[in-house]
Design an enzyme around this catalytic site. Structure first.
Site, mmCIF file in Angstrom:
data_model
loop_
_atom_site.group_PDB
_atom_site.id
_atom_site.type_symbol
_atom_site.label_atom_id
_atom_site.label_comp_id
_atom_site.label_asym_id
_atom_site.label_seq_id
_atom_site.Cartn_x
_atom_site.Cartn_y
_atom_site.Cartn_z
ATOM 1 N N GLY A 38 46.807 44.839 35.568
ATOM 2 C CA GLY A 38 46.204 43.535 35.839
ATOM 3 C C GLY A 38 44.740 43.621 35.467
ATOM 4 O O GLY A 38 44.181 44.710 35.403
ATOM 5 N N GLY A 41 39.507 43.209 38.952
ATOM 6 C CA GLY A 41 39.388 42.314 40.094
ATOM 7 C C GLY A 41 40.686 41.640 40.488
ATOM 8 O O GLY A 41 40.699 40.724 41.317
ATOM 9 N N SER A 42 41.810 42.094 39.911
ATOM 10 C CA SER A 42 43.085 41.423 40.204
ATOM 11 C C SER A 42 43.744 41.942 41.485
ATOM 12 O O SER A 42 44.808 41.473 41.872
ATOM 13 C CB SER A 42 44.042 41.585 39.017
ATOM 14 O OG SER A 42 44.249 42.943 38.725
ATOM 15 N N GLY A 43 43.115 42.924 42.141
ATOM 16 C CA GLY A 43 43.627 43.369 43.434
ATOM 17 C C GLY A 43 44.376 44.680 43.410
ATOM 18 O O GLY A 43 44.958 45.089 44.418
ATOM 19 N N GLU A 157 43.333 54.351 38.145
ATOM 20 C CA GLU A 157 42.479 54.492 36.945
ATOM 21 C C GLU A 157 42.028 55.946 36.784
ATOM 22 O O GLU A 157 40.835 56.253 36.816
ATOM 23 C CB GLU A 157 41.246 53.592 37.046
ATOM 24 C CG GLU A 157 41.544 52.119 37.173
ATOM 25 C CD GLU A 157 41.764 51.422 35.830
ATOM 26 O OE1 GLU A 157 41.857 52.123 34.796
ATOM 27 O OE2 GLU A 157 41.861 50.195 35.827
HETATM 28 P P1 ADP Z 1 41.046 45.788 40.792
HETATM 29 O O1 ADP Z 1 41.353 47.141 41.378
HETATM 30 O O2 ADP Z 1 42.234 45.119 40.185
HETATM 31 O O3 ADP Z 1 39.885 45.817 39.841
HETATM 32 P P2 ADP Z 1 40.073 45.187 43.461
HETATM 33 O O4 ADP Z 1 41.204 45.391 44.382
HETATM 34 O O5 ADP Z 1 39.040 46.256 43.384
HETATM 35 O O6 ADP Z 1 40.620 44.832 42.008
HETATM 36 O O7 ADP Z 1 39.331 43.837 43.862
HETATM 37 C C1 ADP Z 1 40.009 42.632 44.091
HETATM 38 C C2 ADP Z 1 39.020 41.585 44.552
HETATM 39 O O8 ADP Z 1 38.492 41.939 45.824
HETATM 40 C C3 ADP Z 1 37.830 41.414 43.624
HETATM 41 O O9 ADP Z 1 37.494 40.052 43.580
HETATM 42 C C4 ADP Z 1 36.759 42.218 44.308
HETATM 43 O O10 ADP Z 1 35.483 41.698 44.016
HETATM 44 C C5 ADP Z 1 37.078 42.039 45.780
HETATM 45 N N1 ADP Z 1 36.683 43.208 46.569
HETATM 46 C C6 ADP Z 1 37.083 44.483 46.369
HETATM 47 N N2 ADP Z 1 36.526 45.304 47.285
HETATM 48 C C7 ADP Z 1 35.756 44.532 48.083
HETATM 49 C C8 ADP Z 1 34.930 44.787 49.231
HETATM 50 N N3 ADP Z 1 34.806 46.022 49.727
HETATM 51 N N4 ADP Z 1 34.305 43.736 49.795
HETATM 52 C C9 ADP Z 1 34.435 42.485 49.315
HETATM 53 N N5 ADP Z 1 35.190 42.178 48.244
HETATM 54 C C10 ADP Z 1 35.849 43.171 47.621
#
Ligand code: ADP
Length: 247
Positions: A38, A41-43, A157
């Site tokens: 994904g 930022g997809s979670g 990753e």
């Molecule tokens: P991915 O691993 O796919 O890049 P993440 O799970 O890291 O995505 O993030 C999903 C969303 O949650 C993003 O919009 C990110 O900015 C937000 N996010 C991730 N970690 C935090 C945090 N500790 N506090 C606030 N928002 C967060």
């Protein structure tokens, strides 16, 4: 019926009221090689941290090896490589050998030497972790994730700081563990080319589940062609015809 190594039901998680993942349900069986893909930022990381209880699930359920997460205690079955090596303070006074040994549950130091050598950092064993380059630190962390021969390996990753040669060695190793030792692998990456080459099941996330199933289903899905365009779908599926998927 054999129990799933991982199963989740309707998982939803928010940071400060903003949803990062929404209603995620999927299952991973023993011996599966699942790619979680994904965009940034997809979670993906949020999902993995929920599965491992690093972030306590807010809604929905997680089961590990058939047990609810809250009751699960057999962490020696799981090797995990986090996305960020932020836990590694550069002033931490531990050697490579000590840090990688933290992944060791049965005190089998032979495995530790093997894992460090496999990742090409055996010669750095007595060096302080903080003195190493980021790429070398990542190799040490990979050795740590592999050293106890876990039944489930979750890699977020894993290869960002690796040179192409070490990256290929590492992926080949995951493939071998999966094929020869039936190690269940969950590989998180935004690199769809890599995922097509090594994984057999796919979870495509974009906060919600865009697709979950086998590569075969993904590649034959007209809905996915519509969503990704024939070009992107081709990149994923073409690579899938390569090695590693003939189990
Ligand atoms: P991915 O691993 O796919 O890049 P993440 O799970 O890291 O995505 O993030 C999903 C969303 O949650 C993003 O919009 C990110 O900015 C937000 N996010 C991730 N970690 C935090 C945090 N500790 N506090 C606030 N928002 C967060």
């Amino acid at each position: 019926m054999p129990v799933n190594v991982i199963s989740t039901e309707n998982m939803t998680y928010s940071y400060n009221g903003v949803e990062a993942i929404n209603d995620i349900s999927f299952a991973v069986k023993k011996g599966d090689y699942l790619g979680i893909v994904g965009p940034n930022g997809s979670g993906k990381s949020t999902l993995v941290k929920n599965i491992l209880g690093i972030l306590p699930p807010q809604k929905g359920f997680v089961y590990l090896f058939g047990q609810p997460l809250s009751e699960f205690r057999q962490w020696n079955k799981i090797g995990y490589l986090p996305q960020k090596l932020s836990s590694l303070n550069s002033h931490f006074p531990g050697t490579v050998y000590e840090i990688a040994g933290l992944g060791l549950w049965d005190q089998n130091s032979e495995n530790l030497d093997t894992a460090l050598n496999l990742m090409g950092v055996g010669h750095l064993s007595s060096r302080l972790i903080g003195e190493l380059s980021y790429g070398e630190q990542q190799r040490v962390m990979l050795a740590r994730a592999l050293v106890s021969r876990p039944e489930l390996l979750i890699l977020d990753e894993p290869t960002t700081a690796l040179d192409p040669e070490t990256r290929d060695i590492f992926y080949a190793l995951t493939e071998e563990l999966n094929r020869l030792q039936d190690t269940t692998i969950v590989l998180v990456t935004h690199d769809i080319g890599v995922i097509g080459k090594y994984a057999r099941q796919l979870l495509y996330l974009d906060k919600k589940t865009v697709f979950t199933g086998t590569f075969e289903d993904f590649c034959n899905s007209a809905a996915m062609t519509g969503l990704f365009g024939p070009m992107s779908q081709h990149i994923i599926c073409h690579q899938h015809n390569g090695r590693g998927n003939n189990k």
